[in-house]
Design an enzyme around this catalytic site. Structure first.
Site, PDB file in Angstrom:
ATOM      1  CB  SER A 138       1.979  -4.663   3.829  1.00 21.00           C
ATOM      2  OG  SER A 138       0.990  -4.848   4.547  1.00 21.00           O
ATOM      3  CG  LEU A 139      -1.227  -4.938  -0.438  1.00 22.26           C
ATOM      4  CD1 LEU A 139      -1.735  -5.267  -1.778  1.00 22.26           C
ATOM      5  CD2 LEU A 139      -1.762  -3.356  -0.630  1.00 22.26           C
ATOM      6  CG  HIS A 150       1.918  -4.535   9.258  1.00 21.25           C
ATOM      7  ND1 HIS A 150       1.567  -5.754   8.922  1.00 21.25           N
ATOM      8  CD2 HIS A 150       1.849  -3.809   8.051  1.00 21.25           C
ATOM      9  CE1 HIS A 150       1.425  -6.160   7.841  1.00 21.25           C
ATOM     10  NE2 HIS A 150       1.594  -4.832   7.057  1.00 21.25           N
ATOM     11  NE  ARG A 203      -3.417  -7.908   4.841  1.00 23.37           N
ATOM     12  CZ  ARG A 203      -2.544  -6.743   4.621  1.00 23.37           C
ATOM     13  NH1 ARG A 203      -3.068  -5.591   3.620  1.00 23.37           N
ATOM     14  NH2 ARG A 203      -1.420  -6.722   5.441  1.00 23.37           N
ATOM     15  CD  GLN A 246      -3.244   0.730   2.353  1.00 28.77           C
ATOM     16  OE1 GLN A 246      -3.335  -0.496   2.634  1.00 28.77           O
ATOM     17  NE2 GLN A 246      -3.871   1.571   2.440  1.00 28.77           N
ATOM     18  CD  GLN A 255       0.891  -9.482   5.830  1.00 27.62           C
ATOM     19  OE1 GLN A 255       0.112  -8.653   5.767  1.00 27.62           O
ATOM     20  NE2 GLN A 255       1.570  -9.747   4.727  1.00 27.62           N
TER      21      GLN A 255
END
Length: 309
Positions: A90-91, A200, A115, A11, A249
C-alpha cells in the site's frame, strides 16, 4: 554490499518512538527525518518519537511517518544494500519507488501526506469498514464479498496478504455480511480493523482525482530497478506507468501474495530485506514463500548488525 529484494511496510506499522534510535546513531537518518519535517512543514519526527499515539495513528500522519522511517533506514545503510527489485505494501509502494531511485524522500513524503488526507476525507464522507479474514481460501472470500454486496452497499477483497489472510473493505453493513458468510464457509476468525475508511475499495474513489493531481505534480525519474506494483503484481520501470498505477492502487486490491511470488520467481535465492518499522511483511513472507530468507532493518541495532556483517 547485499543484493536483495526490498520490502517496504504499510500502514499499521507505526508506533510511538519509531525511528528515534536511528536518528540518534546515524547522521544520514537524522538528516532524512529533518528533511521530511521541513518538506511537510510539521514536526513529524517529534510526533513519531513522543506521540501522542492517537495523533500518530491518524492516516495523514501514520503514512508519512512510516515512509520517513523506511527512508531513514535506506539512508543509513546507503550502498551496503543493493535492491534488485522493490515492492511495498500500500503506502509502502511509495517507499519502494524511493528505494528504486525514482522518487526523492521529500517528494514521497508530500505525496503520502496528501494521500492520507484524501483517504481520511473520503472516509468522513462515506463511512467504511475493514476486516481481516483468517484461514479461508481467497476465492471463497471473494465470493462472500460478491454475495454481501447488495442494496447499494459494497464489500471487496482489499489486501490479499497471504494464503491465510485476506482483508475485506467496504460499507460497514456489507463488510459485516461478508464476514458472516466467511465464518459460515469455515473462516477461523474475522477480525474488524480500526481504520478511518474503506481503503483499497470503491469507497476511496472520491480521493482519486486529488491524488492523481498530486502525483502529476511530482517528477518521477526512471528507476534503477523495477518496482512490483500492488495493483498488477507486475514489475514496473516506466515513470508514467508508475504514476498511473499509484493512482489506481487507491481503489484496487493490494495483490501482495502475487507480488511477493513474482519477486521471488524473478530473483531466485535473493534474501528479502524489510526496511522500516516492524516485521509484518517478513512474517507474511514466510507464509507466501516459506523457503525465502527474510531480514528486518528497522532499529538502529538491526542496521548496525547489517552494516557490520
Amino acid at each position: 554490499m547485499v543484493r536483495a529484494v526490498l520490502l517496504c511496510p504499510g500502514q499499521g506499522a507505526q508506533k510511538v518512538g519509531m525511528g528515534r534510535d536511528l536518528a540518534e546513531r546515524f547522521p544520514a537518518a537524522r538528516e532524512t527525518f529533518a528533511a521530511v519535517d521541513d518538506a511537510l512543514g510539521i514536526p513529524l519526527s517529534q510526533l513519531m518519537w513522543d506521540g501522542p499515539e492517537e495523533d500518530l495513528t491518524r492516516t495523514q500522519n501514520a503514512q508519512p511517518a512510516i515512509l520517513a522511517h523506511t527512508c531513514a533506514v535506506l539512508a543509513a545503510v546507503g550502498d551496503h544494500l543493493q535492491p534488485a527489485v522493490a515492492l511495498g505494501h500500500s503506502l509502502g509502494e511509495y517507499s519502494a519507488w524511493v528505494g528504486a531511485g525514482a522518487l526523492s524522500a521529500v517528494d514521497a513524503a508530500r505525496l503520502v501526506r496528501r494521500r492520507g488526507e484524501l483517504m481520511a476525507e473520503a472516509g468522513e464522507r462515506r463511512a467504511g469498514a475493514m476486516a481481516a479474514v483468517l484461514l479461508l481460501d481467497p476465492g471463497e472470500v471473494e465470493r462472500a464479498c460478491r454475495a454481501a454486496s447488495v442494496e447499494g452497499e459494497v464489500a471487496v477483497p482489499a489486501n490479499l496478504n497471504s494464503p491465510e489472510q485476506t482483508v475485506i473493505s467496504g460499507d460497514p453493513g456489507a463488510v459485516a455480511r461478508a464476514g458472516e458468510l466467511c465464518r459460515a464457509q469455515g473462516a477461523k476468525r474475522v477480525v474488524p480493523l480500526k481504520v478511518s475508511g474503506a481503503f483499497h475499495s470503491p469507497l476511496m474513489a472520491p480521493a482519486r482525482d486529488g491524488l492523481d493531481r498530486a502525483l502529476a505534480a511530482v517528477a518521477f525519474a526512471t528507476p534503477r530497478v523495477p518496482v512490483v506494483a500492488n495493483a498488477t503484481a507486475a514489475p514496473v520501470t516506466d515513470p508514467a506507468e508508475a504514476v498511473r498505477l499509484l493512482g489506481e492502487q487507491l481503489v484496487a486490491p493490494v495483490r501482495w501474495v502475487e507480488s511477493v511470488r513474482r519477486a521471488a520467481a524473478d530473483h531466485p535465492g535473493l534474501p528479502f530485506v524489510e526496511a522500516g518499522p516492524g516485521a509484518v511483511l517478513t512474517g507474511l513472507l514466510k507464509k507466501i514463500v516459506p523457503e525465502a530468507q527474510g531480514l528486518t532493518l528497522g532499529t538502529a541495532d538491526e542496521v548496525e548488525r547489517f552494516l557490520q556483517s
